[in-house]
Write an enzyme that holds these catalytic residues in place. Structure first.
Site, short mmCIF file in Angstrom:
data_model
loop_
_atom_site.label_atom_id
_atom_site.label_comp_id
_atom_site.label_asym_id
_atom_site.label_seq_id
_atom_site.Cartn_x
_atom_site.Cartn_y
_atom_site.Cartn_z
N SER A 251 -3.21 -11.03 9.44
CA SER A 251 -2.94 -10.90 8.01
C SER A 251 -1.90 -11.93 7.56
CB SER A 251 -2.44 -9.47 7.73
OG SER A 251 -2.15 -9.29 6.37
N PHE B 68 -8.20 1.34 -0.54
CA PHE B 68 -8.17 -0.12 -0.63
C PHE B 68 -8.94 -0.58 -1.88
CE2 PHE B 68 -9.88 -4.36 0.37
CZ PHE B 68 -8.68 -5.04 0.53
N HIS C 31 11.97 -5.31 4.22
CA HIS C 31 11.46 -5.86 5.48
C HIS C 31 12.61 -6.08 6.47
CE1 HIS C 31 7.58 -6.63 3.70
NE2 HIS C 31 7.95 -7.65 2.97
N TRP D 33 0.85 -1.22 0.00
CA TRP D 33 0.00 0.00 0.00
C TRP D 33 0.88 1.26 0.00
CZ3 TRP D 33 -3.02 1.62 5.04
CH2 TRP D 33 -3.82 2.74 4.78
P1 A3P Z 1 -5.07 -7.60 5.45
O1 A3P Z 1 -4.51 -8.97 5.23
O2 A3P Z 1 -5.38 -7.33 6.90
O3 A3P Z 1 -6.23 -7.31 4.56
P2 A3P Z 1 1.84 -6.01 2.98
O4 A3P Z 1 1.67 -5.23 1.72
O5 A3P Z 1 2.89 -5.46 3.87
O6 A3P Z 1 1.99 -7.47 2.69
O7 A3P Z 1 0.49 -5.84 3.81
C1 A3P Z 1 -0.71 -6.41 3.37
C2 A3P Z 1 -1.88 -5.82 4.13
O8 A3P Z 1 -2.09 -4.47 3.68
C3 A3P Z 1 -3.17 -6.58 3.88
O9 A3P Z 1 -3.93 -6.54 5.08
C4 A3P Z 1 -3.80 -5.74 2.77
O10 A3P Z 1 -5.18 -5.90 2.63
C5 A3P Z 1 -3.45 -4.35 3.29
N1 A3P Z 1 -3.60 -3.31 2.25
C6 A3P Z 1 -3.17 -3.35 0.97
N2 A3P Z 1 -3.54 -2.24 0.31
C7 A3P Z 1 -4.24 -1.49 1.18
C8 A3P Z 1 -4.90 -0.23 1.08
N3 A3P Z 1 -4.92 0.47 -0.05
N4 A3P Z 1 -5.53 0.24 2.20
C9 A3P Z 1 -5.51 -0.45 3.35
N5 A3P Z 1 -4.92 -1.66 3.50
C10 A3P Z 1 -4.28 -2.17 2.43
#
Ligand code: A3P
Length: 312
Positions: A157, A248, A127, A71
């Site tokens: 998650s 999202f 990371h 994100w």
């Molecule tokens: P969830 O699994 O709780 O839905 P990363 O990118 O570090 O792997 O993190 C993934 C998490 O960020 C996921 O959480 C995903 O849905 C959430 N995410 C991705 N895009 C997003 C957005 N635009 N707004 C809010 N959450 C987002």
């Protein structure tokens, strides 16, 4: 977001195909005491990474897995791409040839030689723990945006992600996953170590911290603060475009183009408090205790607002 993602998608697709072929015990390897997925990292890449030369104008995003790095990575790339249009000499930013997998420690051993030829400003996600970053990152004063998310939603998650993605070990039960998470037997190591170690940099001039929850609450404010921190000069209209494209819903709808089939796993719920669907009394007690022991009284611990986001 016009930046090419073709290489990103084929890289992930290959990792998923490779992961499906590997026996579970070969999915991860340990490097300097931390586990990493064997389909996307290797000890050779970590050795090659030592030669990586950071630039003072690099745009770094540091975040533990599942903290929302895709994100915020999109927000940063979009901000940099939008600001580059005011720069006459950076018209090559859309060139697919220049695309690198955005996570620093993921890729191949020649990646860092190619990255040396990329034009500024490079957007780089990681990371890694701060002490495992190449020395030049801190020495050359690259700016780092640190993204943190409350541990209960990160664990939730990560649990779903692990079970839905072939390159990561899967778990028969939530209990089994929870034990592994609490003891730090996770790809990229322990959440608690991560926040504890990054807390040592919380007052660094070149580090700005943002929480997933704060960004979720007010994306417009977060995007503005991020663009100011990186000194990206953009019009109100540009900023609004970045804000609109990073909801999202917008990212999920666009995910076929940006993430391919991996997007179906990644864009899961995108909210706060989904942990309430998995945690029971015992998990709450253990998490509350460990959080207090490891992160209680730290600045990052305070920023996470544990009482607001993690108390049952
Ligand atoms: P969830 O699994 O709780 O839905 P990363 O990118 O570090 O792997 O993190 C993934 C998490 O960020 C996921 O959480 C995903 O849905 C959430 N995410 C991705 N895009 C997003 C957005 N635009 N707004 C809010 N959450 C987002």
């Amino acid at each position: 977001m016009s930046k090419s993602r073709r290489k990103f998608i084929s890289f992930i697709d290959k990792a998923m195909a490779d992961g499906a072929q590997l026996p579970p015990e070969e999915l991860m390897f340990s490097y300097k005491g931390i586990l990493y997925p064997a389909t996307v990292c290797s000890p050779d890449i970590f050795k090659a990474l030592e030669s990586f030369e950071a630039r003072s104008d690099d745009v770094f995003l540091a975040g533990y897995p599942k903290s929302g790095t895709n994100w915020v990575g999109q927000i940063l790339t979009d901000l940099v791409t939008s600001s580059a249009k005011y720069n006459e000499d950076t018209n090559s930013l859309d060139d697919e040839e220049l695309e690198e997998f955005p996570y620093l420690e993921v890729g191949d051993t020649e990646k860092y030689q190619r990255m040396a030829k990329l034009p500024s400003r490079r957007v780089i996600l990681t990371h890694l723990l701060p002490q495992n970053l190449p020395a030049s990152v801190f020495k050359n004063k690259a700016k780092i945006l640190l993204l943190i998310r409350n541990p209960k939603d990160v664990a939730t998650s990560f649990y779903h992600f692990s079970n839905d993605l072939s390159p990561l070990p899967s778990y028969k039960t939530w209990d089994e996953f929870f034990s592994a998470f609490m003891s730090g037997e996770m790809p990229w190591g322990s959440y608690f170590d991560y926040v504890f170690e990054w807390n040592k940099h919380v007052d660094d001039r070149n580090v700005m911290t943002i929480t997933y929850e704060a960004l979720k609450e007010n994306r417009a404010l977060g995007v503005k603060q991020i663009s100011e921190f990186f000194e990206l000069h953009l019009s109100e209209e540009d900023i609004q475009g970045v804000v609109d494209r990073s909801s999202f819903q917008a990212m999920k709808e666009n995910s076929e183009k940006t993430h391919g089939t991996f997007g179906n796993v990644l864009f899961r719920k995108g909210g706060v408090s989904d942990w309430k669907n998995l945690f029971i009394e015992d998990h709450n007690q253990k998490m509350d205790m460990t959080f207090e022991e490891r992160l209680g009284g730290t600045k990052l611990g305070e920023m996470l607002k544990y009482g607001k986001y993690c108390k049952a």
